[in-house]
Design a protein around this motif. Structure first.
Motif, short mmCIF file in Angstrom:
data_model
loop_
_atom_site.label_atom_id
_atom_site.label_comp_id
_atom_site.label_asym_id
_atom_site.label_seq_id
_atom_site.Cartn_x
_atom_site.Cartn_y
_atom_site.Cartn_z
N UNK A 97 0.82 -1.35 -0.13
CA UNK A 97 0.03 -0.02 -0.01
C UNK A 97 0.94 1.20 0.16
N UNK A 98 0.24 2.34 -0.46
CA UNK A 98 0.87 3.64 -0.52
C UNK A 98 1.58 3.95 0.95
N UNK A 99 0.87 3.72 2.09
CA UNK A 99 1.42 3.91 3.45
C UNK A 99 2.56 3.19 3.71
N UNK A 100 2.65 1.83 3.17
CA UNK A 100 3.87 1.18 3.09
C UNK A 100 5.04 1.53 2.84
N UNK A 101 4.70 2.17 1.63
CA UNK A 101 5.99 2.63 0.77
C UNK A 101 6.29 3.70 1.47
N UNK A 102 5.71 4.70 1.87
CA UNK A 102 5.85 5.86 2.75
C UNK A 102 6.80 5.35 3.90
N UNK A 156 -0.27 12.82 -7.69
CA UNK A 156 -1.45 13.28 -7.35
C UNK A 156 -2.11 12.08 -6.34
N UNK A 157 -2.20 10.81 -7.06
CA UNK A 157 -2.75 9.75 -6.20
C UNK A 157 -2.01 9.71 -4.85
N UNK A 158 -0.67 9.51 -4.89
CA UNK A 158 0.09 9.50 -3.56
C UNK A 158 -0.34 10.42 -2.71
N UNK A 159 -0.45 11.93 -3.14
CA UNK A 159 -0.41 12.80 -2.22
C UNK A 159 -2.14 12.67 -1.66
N UNK A 160 -2.97 12.40 -2.56
CA UNK A 160 -4.50 12.34 -2.00
C UNK A 160 -4.58 11.30 -0.94
N UNK A 161 -3.83 9.97 -1.28
CA UNK A 161 -3.93 8.95 -0.06
C UNK A 161 -3.40 9.28 1.23
N UNK A 162 -2.09 10.28 0.94
CA UNK A 162 -1.64 10.48 1.99
C UNK A 162 -2.43 11.31 2.95
#
Length: 988
Positions: free
Chosen positions: A802-807, A840-846
């Motif tokens: 997931x995006x949070x895991x990559x963050x 944009x997708x990453x920022x929106x999910x964050x």
């Protein structure tokens, strides 16, 4: 043009003859840099300058050295060689006069606009800064002249902006000026310069401190009821004109937090309201601050009248020493740590560190507060002239005057050199050899060693006079009344004395001390130990009394004594070493976490007895050497694990003490706590692997690495942090089982090994817990296996994460295990993070994640720095999103949040936003490190130990708790605005 005029034009009459011979770090590099300036001069059609710089002589050698030593001055000369060209016609002094006049003219120009003024002020300020620095480095300008010039420059900038704003307000009908050509006359707008600006002692990259008042009854004010809003609006515009970063830089960072009660007052305060505040609720630190207050712009006459009315508040006719003790506490001076040897030169804070500039300034200010009420000649703003006046009246010796004056200017030169390198508002000497060599050369020393010797000598001299001042002052005298603890009945006079000293339960204190005297603890069973303790008791009570939680502090000390096996050495040391006694009192009064450690494990106190404690930096090499010596030898498995716990507890305590004493800052403490975790967990892993192999053998080709996540990965651990880990393993493809007496399949082997590691690190033993481990950041979290094969990790992170895991992965760092596998994993993490993503997708999910966190874990209050909107999580998310979407400068990966924020791409975050984020993280780091160091529970603002408040103020260099709270609130609001702008794409 006539021949004589042409000859005059071509005559290369350089107007700055250096008195100091500067030596570059690299002569070849220096000449190359000078050649770059020659090329810039030719490009800008400045043939005279190009010809002059191409020549040979002392001036050219000097400039080449300057441009080698100072990237800031070199880049400015390359961009604007005209500044140098002007020195072929005018002296520095003449040119600075021209610049200051040009600032005034810019504000009054026919076509003056806010944008034009901002551009012109920045252009002129950059030129003046360059010239002031050049004259200072040349040895032509004494440091006293340099600080005066910098202050005059600030005055000129503020006055130009104020003149423009007043004329603009007049043109818009908001004010009715008595004389638009002299706009400040009877305008009622009072701007006081505080601190170094007020004293004409600005440093090279200084902020300017302003306090703004206004007179609603001034002739220029049309509607007195509108005064607060109008003058606050003008003040806000003033700050924008001076502070906002544009493509031309900034003029001066401007700080308005020294105004009364900054968390709840407007930017501009009516004069009557200010007088009422100071006379009724003003704090001693505000009295001390007002010593240096000076009207710098606006209605100067009204400013002088205001300060005259304030004189009885600042300069009391009868000054009690208790008030001085309060000022001393609030000003957070770092006490002289006698017996702890020399200070470390690398990384030393020239302003706030031991023996630094602040100690000299405070030395003078306390004497002024004591005597200035009776002797008006002691009311001056400038530090060195006041040393002279104090000596003339016999308040200090002529030796103290001469030593402190000489070292003040020496330390100010050092401070300027540090700041001239890159135009940064810093007071820290570099931590690397080349950086220190650079500063030494800028100051005219042949090498870093000779500079370091002079620097240490200066600090020791300052520290000696500073310590003597406070040891001699009556408020530090133990002879304040009866202190009798004999018999079974409380002595009434002793109870009164203890109450005066700061104890709320004097009868309980008497009972505790009688327990000591009766020899009921092992530590006081010998007559000699009791005698030593009796002699120490007055100093002990005095030190604990000053913690402002005196009863708690003494009770904790009593608990500490009850666990000690012996005490003669301790009591002797505390008696002969006031610095150590103060440190002990601070720990017991302000830092319950450290007090608990020292009480449970009295042996950690031994580390405090090391004379080199505050000079040796707890870096990785230092900790590694100490750990190797501590677990050396053929030891049983359980003994190794116990010794690791002992070592970690002692070193955590000693790192904390260094932070408490100010010998390391919060960032270095975070690195030290993280290095300690790396090393001890790494040693535990090795012990577990060796022990496990005795029964189950080893898997062919088996390799293990520990991936540090969260604050461990970013090297930002605090004293109370848990540790986030992922265990990764690899082995030969053909391997089916381990080769031991009880073979296991590889996946089962490494899972069991991980469980064993968790127990080795987290299971409580007689020596406590090494670290609480958290493995939930592994692939699939708690549902996944506790140990992960590197291929599974790779596949998961590239295809399923997931995006949070990559963050979260942005903070990953291999901390221990097989070196080759560590390098492979670090490279793999870097590669995973570099994959292209939809920004944009990453920022929106964050943003959505942040919203969920706020809903599920609302912050406790403003002091919940991690969770508060605009807190640490916002900053971490910004850094993490920027990392995984490729919006950083440079190619290297930096797991540290603050390093990442410093590398944000200008197209993602403008320089002023980047600076705000960096400053916010530094503030949060300083506050959270100190809170986690001192407290085991949450921070309750209404029940915080006063000693901890002082430590927080020292860590943030702020004068008062309300100011700190206002600063935290303002910072979190700015961070949230920037979070919304950078990740939501809109302003809050």
């Amino acid at each position: 043009m006539t021949a004589s005029a042409a000859a005059a034009r071509d005559k290369l009459n350089w107007r700055l003859e250096p008195k100091t011979r500067l030596v570059p770090l690299d002569a070849g590099h220096a000449r190359d840099k000078l050649a770059d300036i020659v090329a810039a001069a030719k490009e800008d059609e400045l043939p005279r300058l190009a010809k002059f710089l191409s020549g040979k002589g002392p001036a050219q050698d000097f400039l080449a050295a300057v441009f080698d030593l100072s990237p800031f001055l070199r880049d400015l000369a390359r961009r604007r060689p005209q500044i140098l060209d002007a020195l072929l016609d005018e002296t520095v002094e003449q040119r600075l006069e021209t610049v200051n006049k040009a600032m005034a003219a810019a504000a009054r120009a026919e076509n003056a606009s806010e944008q034009n003024l901002m551009m012109e002020l920045r252009r002129l300020k950059a030129e003046a800064h360059f010239l002031i620095a050049l004259d200072d480095l040349s040895g032509v300008a004494e440091t006293a002249l340099t600080v005066r010039r910098l202050s005059d420059l600030a005055d000129a900038s503020i006055r130009a902006a104020v003149d423009f704003l007043l004329r603009d307000a007049h043109a818009q009908g908001k004010l009715k000026l008595a004389d638009p050509e002299n706009p400040t006359l009877k305008s009622g707008w009072v701007l006081l310069g505080m601190g170094k600006l007020g004293a004409h002692e600005l440093n090279f990259s200084s902020d300017i401190d302003l306090v703004v008042f206004f007179d609603p009854e001034a002739p220029a004010v049309i509607d007195p009821l509108d005064g607060t809003e109008m003058f606050s609006r003008l003040t806000r515009r003033l700050v924008r004109i001076l502070q906002d970063r544009t493509e031309h830089g900034y003029v001066f960072r401007t700080d308005l937090r020294l105004r009364p009660d900054p968390g709840s007052t407007p930017l501009a305060i009516p004069i009557e309201a200010a007088l009422t505040y100071y006379e009724g609720r003003g704090q001693n630190w505000e009295r001390a601050a007002m010593i240096k207050a000076r009207p710098v712009a606006g209605d100067i006459a009204a400013g002088k009248a205001f300060l005259k009315e304030l004189q009885p508040y600042v300069w009391r006719k009868y000054m009690d020493y208790a008030a001085i003790a309060d000022v001393h506490s609030i000003k957070r001076q770092i006490h002289a740590h006698k017996g702890h040897g020399e200070v470390a030169v690398k990384g030393h804070n020239v302003k706030l560190g031991r023996g630094g500039i602040r100690e000299i300034e405070f030395f003078v200010q306390t004497q002024q507060l004591i005597a200035g009420g009776r002797f008006p000649e002691l009311r001056g703003r400038e530090t060195v002239p006041m040393l002279g006046e104090l000596a003339a009246r016999g308040w200090i010796t002529t030796e103290a005057r001469d030593v402190l004056a000489n070292q003040y200017w020496f330390l100010r030169r050092v401070e300027h050199a540090i700041q001239m390198v890159a135009d940064e508002q810093t007071h820290m000497l570099p931590e690397d050899d080349e950086g220190l060599e650079r500063i030494a050369h800028m100051l005219g020393y042949k090498d870093a060693d000779s500079f370091a010797a002079a620097f240490r000598a200066a600090l020791q001299q300052v520290e000696g006079h500073y310590a003597a001042l406070f040891e001699a002052a009556p408020e530090l005298s133990a002879g304040v009344g009866n202190l009798v603890f004999t018999g079974d009945v409380d002595d009434p006079d002793t109870l009164q004395t203890l109450h005066q000293m700061g104890f709320q339960r004097p009868s309980d204190i008497c009972r505790v001390i009688r327990t000591w005297h009766f020899g009921r603890y092992r530590v006081t069973r010998s007559a000699e130990a009791r005698e030593r303790l009796t002699e120490l008791t007055p100093a002990l009570l005095e030190a604990f009394g000053k913690t402002r939680r005196a009863d708690e502090a003494l009770m904790r000390f009593d608990e500490f004594l009850s666990g000690l096996p012996a005490g003669i050495q301790l009591f002797s040391l505390l008696q002969s070493n006031p610095g150590l006694l103060r440190l002990m009192a601070t720990i017991m009064g302000a830092a319950p976490r450290l007090a608990a450690i020292i009480t449970r494990r009295p042996h950690v106190f031994d580390g405090l007895l090391d004379p080199a404690l505050l000079t040796e930096l707890p870096n990785r090499a230092y900790l590694s050497g100490r750990l190797a010596a501590f677990i050396d030898g053929d030891r049983p498995y359980e003994d190794v694990l116990d010794r690791l716990r002992i070592f970690a507890a002692e070193q955590k305590f000693l790192i904390g003490v260094r932070l408490l004493a100010g010998s390391i800052d919060s960032m270095r403490a975070g690195r030290a706590f993280s290095d300690l975790a790396d090393l001890t967990i790494g040693a535990a892993l090795q012990a577990v692997m060796d022990e496990f192999a005795q029964r189950h053998g080893r898997v062919p080709g088996g390799r293990v690495t520990l991936l540090g996540m969260g604050k461990l990965g970013s090297r930002e651990l605090t004293a109370g942090s848990d540790v986030d880990l992922i265990l990764l393993y690899d082995h030969d493809e053909q391997a089916e089982e381990s080769d031991g007496e009880k073979p296991l399949a590889p996946s089962h082997y490494f899972a069991r090994l991980t469980q064993r590691l968790i127990a080795a690190v987290s299971a409580p033993t007689a020596e406590g817990v090494l670290y609480e481990l958290d493995l939930r950041l592994r692939p699939s979290g708690n549902k996944g296996p506790v140990a992960t094969h590197v291929d599974a990790f790779r596949k998961y992170q590239r295809q399923e994460a997931w995006t949070w895991e990559q963050m979260a992965l942005t903070r990953a760092r291999a901390i221990a295990g097989d070196e080759a596998l560590c390098a492979e994993i670090d490279a793999e993490v870097t590669s995973i993070l570099a994959q292209p993503r939809d920004r944009a997708k990453v920022a929106a999910e964050a943003v959505e994640m942040r919203k969920l966190i706020e809903q599920e874990k609302p912050p406790h209050d403003l002091w919940d720095i991690k969770l508060v909107p605009g807190g640490l999580i916002d900053l971490e998310f910004i850094a993490q999103v920027a990392t995984i979407t490729g919006q950083l400068e440079g190619d290297m990966r930096t797991p540290g949040t603050i390093q990442t924020l410093a590398r944000l791409d200008p197209e993602f975050a403008e320089p002023d936003i980047k600076q705000e984020l960096h400053d916010a993280y530094s503030l949060y780091l300083a506050v959270s490190q100190m809170i986690r160091l001192c407290l085991t529970s949450t921070f309750e603002r209404d029940d915080v130990p006063p000693g901890l408040v002082d430590l927080l103020l020292a860590a943030t260099d702020l004068p008062d708790f309300k100011v700190l709270e206002a600063h935290l609130k303002e910072t979190s609001q700015k961070v949230r605005e920037n979070f919304d702008l950078l990740l939501r794409g809109k302003r809050s």
